[in-house]
Scaffold this motif. Structure first.
Motif, mmCIF file in Angstrom:
data_model
loop_
_atom_site.group_PDB
_atom_site.id
_atom_site.type_symbol
_atom_site.label_atom_id
_atom_site.label_comp_id
_atom_site.label_asym_id
_atom_site.label_seq_id
_atom_site.Cartn_x
_atom_site.Cartn_y
_atom_site.Cartn_z
ATOM 1 N N UNK A 62 -8.899 12.098 8.702
ATOM 2 C CA UNK A 62 -7.885 11.488 9.557
ATOM 3 C C UNK A 62 -6.509 11.587 8.921
ATOM 4 N N UNK A 63 -5.496 11.513 9.776
ATOM 5 C CA UNK A 63 -4.120 11.481 9.301
ATOM 6 C C UNK A 63 -3.785 10.054 8.888
ATOM 7 N N UNK A 64 -2.627 9.907 8.256
ATOM 8 C CA UNK A 64 -2.175 8.584 7.831
ATOM 9 C C UNK A 64 -2.084 7.656 9.043
ATOM 10 N N UNK A 65 -2.531 6.414 8.863
ATOM 11 C CA UNK A 65 -2.539 5.369 9.891
ATOM 12 C C UNK A 65 -3.473 5.664 11.065
ATOM 13 N N UNK A 66 -4.375 6.617 10.931
ATOM 14 C CA UNK A 66 -5.450 6.806 11.909
ATOM 15 C C UNK A 66 -6.698 6.142 11.344
ATOM 16 N N UNK A 67 -7.637 5.823 12.214
ATOM 17 C CA UNK A 67 -8.827 5.097 11.792
ATOM 18 C C UNK A 67 -9.966 5.389 12.753
ATOM 19 N N UNK A 68 -11.172 5.206 12.261
ATOM 20 C CA UNK A 68 -12.355 5.201 13.105
ATOM 21 C C UNK A 68 -12.664 3.755 13.444
ATOM 22 N N UNK A 69 -13.284 3.539 14.578
ATOM 23 C CA UNK A 69 -13.584 2.184 15.005
ATOM 24 C C UNK A 69 -14.393 1.422 13.974
ATOM 25 N N UNK A 70 -15.364 2.060 13.388
ATOM 26 C CA UNK A 70 -16.185 1.347 12.411
ATOM 27 C C UNK A 70 -15.359 0.904 11.205
ATOM 28 N N UNK A 71 -14.209 1.543 10.976
ATOM 29 C CA UNK A 71 -13.358 1.153 9.863
ATOM 30 C C UNK A 71 -12.646 -0.172 10.107
ATOM 31 N N UNK A 72 -12.395 -0.534 11.368
ATOM 32 C CA UNK A 72 -11.659 -1.773 11.621
ATOM 33 C C UNK A 72 -12.567 -3.006 11.761
ATOM 34 N N UNK A 73 -13.871 -2.797 11.634
ATOM 35 C CA UNK A 73 -14.781 -3.947 11.561
ATOM 36 C C UNK A 73 -14.414 -4.732 10.296
ATOM 37 N N UNK A 74 -14.345 -6.030 10.411
ATOM 38 C CA UNK A 74 -13.961 -6.958 9.337
ATOM 39 C C UNK A 74 -12.458 -7.025 9.073
ATOM 40 N N UNK A 75 -11.639 -6.328 9.856
ATOM 41 C CA UNK A 75 -10.194 -6.511 9.731
ATOM 42 C C UNK A 75 -9.843 -7.924 10.179
ATOM 43 N N UNK A 76 -8.871 -8.533 9.524
ATOM 44 C CA UNK A 76 -8.352 -9.839 9.911
ATOM 45 C C UNK A 76 -7.447 -9.635 11.124
ATOM 46 N N UNK A 77 -7.468 -10.583 12.073
ATOM 47 C CA UNK A 77 -6.655 -10.469 13.281
ATOM 48 C C UNK A 77 -5.714 -11.673 13.364
ATOM 49 N N UNK A 78 -4.429 -11.376 13.566
ATOM 50 C CA UNK A 78 -3.388 -12.387 13.712
ATOM 51 C C UNK A 78 -2.641 -12.120 15.002
ATOM 52 N N UNK A 79 -2.144 -13.183 15.629
ATOM 53 C CA UNK A 79 -1.289 -12.950 16.789
ATOM 54 C C UNK A 79 0.143 -12.718 16.300
ATOM 55 N N UNK A 80 1.050 -12.386 17.209
ATOM 56 C CA UNK A 80 2.420 -12.056 16.814
ATOM 57 C C UNK A 80 3.159 -13.247 16.209
ATOM 58 N N UNK A 81 2.656 -14.468 16.437
ATOM 59 C CA UNK A 81 3.230 -15.668 15.822
ATOM 60 C C UNK A 81 2.611 -15.965 14.459
ATOM 61 N N UNK A 82 1.835 -15.021 13.953
ATOM 62 C CA UNK A 82 1.187 -15.099 12.636
ATOM 63 C C UNK A 82 0.084 -16.147 12.542
ATOM 64 N N UNK A 83 -0.494 -16.546 13.677
ATOM 65 C CA UNK A 83 -1.643 -17.455 13.674
ATOM 66 C C UNK A 83 -2.916 -16.626 13.513
ATOM 67 N N UNK A 84 -3.778 -17.081 12.606
ATOM 68 C CA UNK A 84 -5.036 -16.388 12.338
ATOM 69 C C UNK A 84 -5.997 -16.574 13.504
#
Length: 176
Positions: free
Chosen positions: A100-122
């Motif tokens: 992959x190129x820089x900043x590309x990803x496979x779906x299985x790679x984003x499993x366990x990523x932390x998710x925040x909204x634009x207001x920085x709430x977890x």
């Protein structure tokens, strides 16, 4: 010269599942988890995993059959042998995927990523993704007791998915 036989994939990646036996000549049904279903045959060799046992397999032949595939595996020549691999997971070594190129990803790679909204709430961690007809969906799990439910977020880039940071492993979403 040393001949090394690999009987287990390096960094295993799940790409499909073995279904039931098909016919009397050892063919088996296969369900592809790849985005374009036929691409499952580009990622060889396959490894079957069932009951904590790995088996490296070689495909002799395959055909499209209804909405899935039927496959003939080397060494499986009758229905009783085919039944022994029913419900096996199909895995490959992750390095078989295209780079992959820089900043590309496979779906299985984003499993366990932390998710925040634009207001920085977890919001939680990505536990899986669902493919739907209109758009894909992130499944987020928040382990805090008061939020102990899954959050389903449509995977619509630029509108809802604002940023995916592959270096720090987090996703920013427009979501309350």
């Amino acid at each position: 010269m040393v001949n090394i036989s690999i009987n287990k994939p390096f960094k295993p990646l799940l790409i499909g599942k073995v279904g039931k036996a098909y016919g009397i000549l050892g063919w088996i049904s296969v369900f592809s988890f790849t985005e374009k279903e036929e691409k499952i045959f580009k990622y060889l060799p396959w490894f079957f995993y069932k009951e904590k046992k790995w088996t490296k397999v070689q495909i002799n032949n395959w055909k499209k059959h209804k909405n899935n595939f039927i496959v003939q595996i080397k060494g499986i020549s009758d229905r009783s042998k085919a039944r022994k691999v029913t419900n096996s997971d199909i895995l490959i070594s992750k390095h078989k995927l295209p780079s992959l190129k820089k900043n590309e990803y496979y779906w299985n790679d984003i499993i366990n990523y932390e998710v925040f909204n634009v207001d920085k709430h977890y919001l939680g961690k990505v536990t899986s993704l669902i493919r739907t007809k209109n758009n894909d969906i992130l499944i987020i799990k928040n382990s805090l007791e008061k939020f102990n439910k899954n959050i389903l977020i449509p995977f619509i880039e630029n509108q809802i998915i604002k940023n995916i940071d592959t270096h720090y492993k987090y996703i920013t979403v427009q979501w309350n």
